[in-house]
Design a protein around this motif. Structure first.
Motif, PDB file in Angstrom:
ATOM      1  N   VAL A  57       0.855  -1.176   0.000  1.00 60.77           N
ATOM      2  CA  VAL A  57       0.000   0.000   0.000  1.00 60.77           C
ATOM      3  C   VAL A  57       0.896   1.233   0.000  1.00 60.77           C
ATOM      4  N   ILE A  58       0.543   2.210  -0.827  1.00 65.98           N
ATOM      5  CA  ILE A  58       1.259   3.487  -0.875  1.00 65.98           C
ATOM      6  C   ILE A  58       0.417   4.514  -0.137  1.00 65.98           C
ATOM      7  N   CYS A  59       1.019   5.136   0.863  1.00 72.20           N
ATOM      8  CA  CYS A  59       0.281   6.089   1.691  1.00 72.20           C
ATOM      9  C   CYS A  59       1.126   7.329   1.940  1.00 72.20           C
ATOM     10  N   GLU A  60       0.450   8.385   2.328  1.00 72.89           N
ATOM     11  CA  GLU A  60       1.104   9.635   2.708  1.00 72.89           C
ATOM     12  C   GLU A  60       0.906   9.825   4.204  1.00 72.89           C
ATOM     13  N   LEU A  61       2.029   9.856   4.927  1.00 72.48           N
ATOM     14  CA  LEU A  61       2.014   9.796   6.386  1.00 72.48           C
ATOM     15  C   LEU A  61       2.735  11.002   6.966  1.00 72.48           C
ATOM     16  N   GLU A  62       2.232  11.496   8.092  1.00 75.41           N
ATOM     17  CA  GLU A  62       2.919  12.590   8.774  1.00 75.41           C
ATOM     18  C   GLU A  62       4.277  12.100   9.282  1.00 75.41           C
ATOM     19  N   PRO A  63       5.318  12.921   9.141  1.00 70.84           N
ATOM     20  CA  PRO A  63       6.663  12.476   9.543  1.00 70.84           C
ATOM     21  C   PRO A  63       6.771  12.076  11.018  1.00 70.84           C
ATOM     22  N   SER A  64       5.914  12.622  11.878  1.00 74.33           N
ATOM     23  CA  SER A  64       5.994  12.283  13.303  1.00 74.33           C
ATOM     24  C   SER A  64       5.645  10.826  13.568  1.00 74.33           C
ATOM     25  N   PHE A  65       4.921  10.174  12.643  1.00 73.47           N
ATOM     26  CA  PHE A  65       4.554   8.769  12.815  1.00 73.47           C
ATOM     27  C   PHE A  65       5.497   7.819  12.072  1.00 73.47           C
ATOM     28  N   PHE A  66       6.565   8.357  11.468  1.00 76.33           N
ATOM     29  CA  PHE A  66       7.411   7.502  10.629  1.00 76.33           C
ATOM     30  C   PHE A  66       8.074   6.384  11.434  1.00 76.33           C
ATOM     31  N   ARG A  67       8.641   6.720  12.586  1.00 79.48           N
ATOM     32  CA  ARG A  67       9.336   5.702  13.384  1.00 79.48           C
ATOM     33  C   ARG A  67       8.378   4.619  13.862  1.00 79.48           C
ATOM     34  N   ASP A  68       7.176   5.031  14.274  1.00 83.65           N
ATOM     35  CA  ASP A  68       6.195   4.029  14.703  1.00 83.65           C
ATOM     36  C   ASP A  68       5.794   3.140  13.541  1.00 83.65           C
ATOM     37  N   CYS A  69       5.655   3.744  12.366  1.00 83.00           N
ATOM     38  CA  CYS A  69       5.279   2.954  11.183  1.00 83.00           C
ATOM     39  C   CYS A  69       6.399   1.992  10.801  1.00 83.00           C
ATOM     40  N   ASP A  70       7.640   2.456  10.856  1.00 83.23           N
ATOM     41  CA  ASP A  70       8.775   1.598  10.528  1.00 83.23           C
ATOM     42  C   ASP A  70       8.859   0.420  11.498  1.00 83.23           C
ATOM     43  N   ALA A  71       8.661   0.696  12.788  1.00 86.60           N
ATOM     44  CA  ALA A  71       8.709  -0.380  13.790  1.00 86.60           C
ATOM     45  C   ALA A  71       7.575  -1.371  13.573  1.00 86.60           C
ATOM     46  N   LEU A  72       6.406  -0.870  13.207  1.00 88.87           N
ATOM     47  CA  LEU A  72       5.267  -1.760  12.959  1.00 88.87           C
ATOM     48  C   LEU A  72       5.527  -2.678  11.775  1.00 88.87           C
TER      49      LEU A  72
END
Length: 358
Positions: free
Chosen positions: A211-226
């Motif tokens: 899935v290609i999504c546009e995410l706020e940079p503040s959630f990047f680390r949480d998304c990477d860990a997930l």
């Protein structure tokens, strides 16, 4: 009786040098270095000490040539070895620069910080990025002062947080591709919806769903860990995405080149070729809109669905997109493919009349 020529020995003037100063044990110690070599030494680019130091000598005042006393060196550094003391001063000391040079460095860094802020933010009211002059004016209004010893990126992030307290400004989202096993996709989608991110497209072919999504940079680390915890892969497609992020700098060059070539050619063949291209683009866009919503790609510049990912990329090279892009810079609404064709034909006719007018 021979006469001895007396010469002054107390001064050794060194003016055209880079001075590194260190205050320690109540005394000031300085060393004379070659310009532009101190930073190279500290960044480990230059490794030859002789290329950095003009002399292995410690001074209390380089410009007047006043040497440091041995007892002061022992009291401050525990040794009177000039080379060892020079190394410590070189690593821990403060590089002295002239006033004009310092102002030039601060002005350049101020501009760099403003550029980073411009690239990473946009105005939520207009959905467009601020101009560089507007960012500099806002930085001046909040009385921002450059820290020469801090990185420009770190200071830019601090400026963004401070600007958000007073002005309508938001961080530009990141465009990411998340690829995870099929059974883990529901967990990813739940998190994406919780982060209020925008889903650009999905690909459900094969065992690995993406899935290609546009995410706020503040959630990047949480998304990477997930994604890592779900045995998936995260790819960064764009660090900063604005409303007109589907436009690229090269498109402006292509637009200017193509518009000039159309004006040089005769109106008949160019208009015929152009109409054929636009008809194909219209058909492909209609086919894309008739397919499932999952594979549709929408162009925000033309306000139309243009098909799958391949057609989406090809659309950026089309005359339809380029013409709407030019209208967008003039804050005009987008045209459909048919309206765009008529508008371009009208522009060609006006150009011909202008060429033949006396």
């Amino acid at each position: 009786m021979s006469k001895t020529l007396l010469q002054p020995i107390g001064q050794k003037r060194l003016t055209n040098v880079a001075v590194v100063r260190l205050k320690k044990h109540g005394n000031r110690f300085e060393i004379a270095c070659y310009k532009n070599k101190v930073l190279s030494w500290r960044s480990r680019v230059e490794k030859d000490l002789d290329e950095v130091l003009q002399s292995h000598t410690v001074y209390t005042n380089v410009s007047k040539g006043v040497l440091a006393k041995s007892k002061d060196l022992v009291a401050a550094f525990g040794t009177d070895d000039q080379t060892k003391v020079c190394l410590e001063i070189l690593e821990k000391g403060e590089l002295q620069v002239a006033g004009k040079e310092r102002d030039s460095q601060l002005s350049s860094q101020y501009r760099d910080i403003a550029t980073i802020v411009m690239q990473k933010t946009y105005n939520p009211e207009t959905q467009r990025p601020y101009t560089i002059s507007m960012i500099e004016r806002l930085m001046h209004d909040i009385h921002f002062a450059v820290e020469p010893n801090s990185s420009s990126k770190k200071q830019a992030l601090e400026v963004i947080r401070e600007l958000q307290k007073h002005y309508p400004i938001k961080r530009s989202p990141m465009r990411l591709r998340l690829t995870v096993p099929e059974q883990n996709m529901p967990s990813v989608m739940e998190k994406i919806n919780g982060w209020n991110s925008t889903i650009v497209s999905r690909d459900e072919s094969g065992s690995q769903l993406s899935v290609i999504c546009e995410l706020e940079p503040s959630f990047f680390r949480d998304c990477d860990a997930l994604v890592r915890s779900l045995q998936g892969r995260l790819d960064i497609l764009a660090v900063n995405v604005h409303l007109d992020s589907d436009t690229h700098v090269d498109h402006y060059d292509d637009l200017e080149d193509e518009s000039s070539s159309v004006q040089k050619d005769s109106a008949g063949p160019a208009t015929t070729q152009l109409s054929e291209k636009l008809q194909k683009q219209t058909i492909s866009s209609k086919e894309g809109s008739s397919e499932g919503e999952v594979k549709q790609q929408k162009c925000s510049t033309c306000n139309a669905f243009v098909g799958d990912a391949k057609e989406y990329r090809e659309h950026f090279k089309s005359d339809w997109h380029k013409h709407n892009l030019r209208r967008k810079t003039r804050q005009l609404p987008p045209l459909t493919a048919e309206e765009c064709m008529g508008d371009i034909e009208l522009g060609d006719s006006k150009a011909d009349l202008k060429n033949y007018s006396f």
